[in-house]
Design an enzyme around this catalytic site. Structure first.
Site, PDB file in Angstrom:
ATOM      1  CE  LYS A 169      -1.921   3.111   1.789  1.00  0.00           C
ATOM      2  NZ  LYS A 169      -1.649   4.470   1.242  1.00  0.00           N
ATOM      3  CD  GLU A 244      12.168   0.963  10.970  1.00  0.00           C
ATOM      4  OE1 GLU A 244      12.553   2.006  11.532  1.00  0.00           O
ATOM      5  OE2 GLU A 244      12.686  -0.138  11.193  1.00  0.00           O
ATOM      6  CB  CYS A 278      12.446   8.796   8.899  1.00  0.00           C
ATOM      7  SG  CYS A 278      13.681   7.674   8.229  1.00  0.00           S
ATOM      8  CD  GLU A 374       9.128  13.730  11.745  1.00  0.00           C
ATOM      9  OE1 GLU A 374       7.936  13.411  11.885  1.00  0.00           O
ATOM     10  OE2 GLU A 374       9.968  12.984  11.219  1.00  0.00           O
TER      11      GLU A 374
END
Ligand SMILES: NC(=O)c1ccc[n+]([C@@H]2O[C@H](COP(=O)([O-])OP(=O)(O)OC[C@H]3O[C@@H](n4cnc5c(N)ncnc54)[C@H](O)[C@@H]3O)[C@@H](O)[C@H]2O)c1
Ligand SMILES: O=C[C@H](O)CS(=O)(=O)O
Length: 473
Positions: A169, A244, A278, A374
């Site tokens: 996906k 993750e 990330c 973030e």
């Protein structure tokens, strides 16, 4: 492009589509189906057949097919790179590199599978214990927008090598290169029942897949919020979950640091993919004695950057993934300035989705950006410190724990600080953005569950079974 269910390109059963926008030009690049519940249920039913076909395919044959797939991917690196460049906006050459690294991943896991042996252990008296590894069954691979091919490969390569059926996906904004890579895997011989790709919004498709009792595991890379939500769906059926997730990684620059290195690592660790990584260094903790000099050199490096169409050869940095994403970064900057920071360079978006490389000075430990906010963009918040203890405390004062870096000429001190960092990776004399397909990669704290990479993921994608042979000796 279409989804691939049961080896065939299909539209959504109700004909609905999602537009894929080129973030550099804002043109519609293509459309993909917005899968309905019925489409997803079809894929899940087909995967039940796929898991039997693929687990009964001999290891030699799986290895042969996945090695051929790796070759296919490498041979189509320019086509994959071009699709990626159009949907993601990262410089073209870097997109080609991502296609190559995806190919390398399939080759590496195929090779590793060859050496994955059944073990025989001594049992009681005249018994023997066979430790066997079996595929989990059906593994859902949910990928984020920022490294669509790389992260597809990090998940699907070990899952397929281990004999699982896989449903991918992709992120709804970057599905195209992933669909093409799926075609290349199928052309190499992976059965269409064992590898499918379903497109649509995460909230809908991701949720239905993760909640299904027909799956055995979900491996998701994305934000912490979505990871927790997905885990809460999957756990109801005790499906395994590998996550993750997000990060707000520190880069500590000590007083004795080589400033040229500090600046080049900041550029690599924060400007790559326009800061949408990330494990980018998202908080620069700089000793107060060298902070002004570091900032001055960084401003010079920023002035040398070329922000243009990512297909141009001289492009150093393209746009963010969307106008919305750029607006969000702008808001986060405004918020940080309101809390008392000072913007010394950049701070604005232009041409809707491009963002100027930005330096925020005078960031203090109590501000949101110094903790859990973030920023997914090319923004360098500078937090000045005076002692190493203070630096480590600030580095660790976040919910996240993905990666970290420390720059110092004193390796012993660097090692000491690396050991104190609460993160899955800690780099001495570099930024935290360090990942090869061999390195075990995974976040601590709210940055994830599980570890990806050649060293671990094949085991995570299998069940362990003991077959006891009584009185055989
Ligand atoms: N740790 C890592 O390896 C890693 C790598 C890349 C990105 N990230 C993180 O991902 C985030 C950016 O990527 P993004 O914006 O694509 O993340 P996201 O969480 O919005 O989406 C990730 C994937 O999950 C799907 N999704 C969204 N909502 C869902 C739901 N309710 N249920 C199931 N699936 C859902 C999305 O469609 C997409 O495919 C950042 O936080 C970044 O740090 C982490
Ligand atoms: O965004 C984070 C990714 O994990 C980076 S990489 O594809 O693994 O290099």
């Amino acid at each position: 492009m279409k989804m691939l269910i049961n080896g065939k390109p299909v539209k959504a059963s109700d004909g609905s589509e999602i537009e894929v926008i080129n973030p550099a030009t804002h043109e519609v690049t293509d459309t993909v189906p917005n899968a309905t519940q019925a489409d997803i249920e079809d894929a899940l039913e087909i995967a039940q057949i796929g898991k039997k076909i693929w687990r009964n395919t001999s290891v030699e044959e799986r290895v042969r097919i996945l090695t051929k797939a790796a070759r296919n991917i490498e041979e189509h690196k320019d086509e994959l790179g071009s699709l990626l460049c159009r949907e993601l906006g990262r410089p073209y050459n870097q997109c080609v590199d991502e296609a190559l690294s995806a190919g390398a991943n399939f080759r590496a896991f195929a090779e590793k599978m060859k050496h994955h042996m059944t073990e025989i252990l001594p049992g009681k008296e005249s018994d023997l214990v066979m430790v066997q590894r079996e595929p989990l069954g059906v593994v859902i691979c949910v990928t984020p927008f920022n490294f669509p091919l790389g992260l597809y490969a990090f998940k699907a390569a070990p899952a397929l090598a281990a004999g699982n059926a896989v449903i991918v996906k992709p992120a709804s904004v970057t599905p195209l290169a992933s669909i093409r890579m799926t075609e290349l895997l199928l052309e190499a011989g992976v059965p269409g029942e064992a590898l499918q790709i379903v497109t649509g919004s995460g909230e809908n498709v991701g949720k239905i897949l993760a909640s299904s009792p027909l799956i055995n595991a979900v491996s998701l890379t994305g934000s912490t919020k979505v990871g927790i939500e997905t885990a809460s769906h999957a756990i109801r059926n005790l499906s395994r979950v590998f996550l993750e997730l997000g990060g707000n990684d520190p880069l500590i620059i000590l007083k004795d640091a080589d400033l040229d290195l500090a600046v080049s690592e900041t550029m690599m660790g924060r400007m790559y993919n326009a800061g949408q990584v990330c494990c980018a260094s998202k908080r620069m903790l700089v000793h107060s004695k060298i902070a002004d000099e570091y900032i001055e050199r960084l401003c010079t490096a920023f002035r040398q950057m070329t922000l243009t169409n990512p297909f141009e050869e001289n492009c150093d940095m393209g746009p963010l993934i969307s106008e919305n994403a750029a607006c969000r970064v702008e808001e986060q900057i405004k918020h940080t300035l309101k809390q008392g920071a000072v913007c010394l360079s950049g701070g604005h978006r232009f041409q809707k989705s491009y963002f100027e490389p930005t330096i925020l000075d005078r960031v203090t430990a109590n501000m949101d950006v110094a903790k859990d906010m973030e920023i997914f963009g090319p923004v360098v918040p500078v937090i000045r410190f005076d002692t190493e203890e203070e630096a480590v405390a600030i580095a660790n004062q976040t919910q996240y724990g993905l990666s970290a870096g420390v720059i110092t000429k004193d390796y012993q001190k660097g090692l000491k600080l690396a050991m104190q960092m609460e993160s899955g990776t800690a780099v001495v004399n570099g930024c935290g953005d360090y990942r090869t397909f061999q390195t075990p990669f995974g976040g601590h704290k709210q940055s994830g569950i599980g570890t990806e990479g050649l060293l671990m993921t094949l085991d995570e994608m299998m069940l362990t079974k003991c077959v006891v042979l009584k009185q055989i000796l």
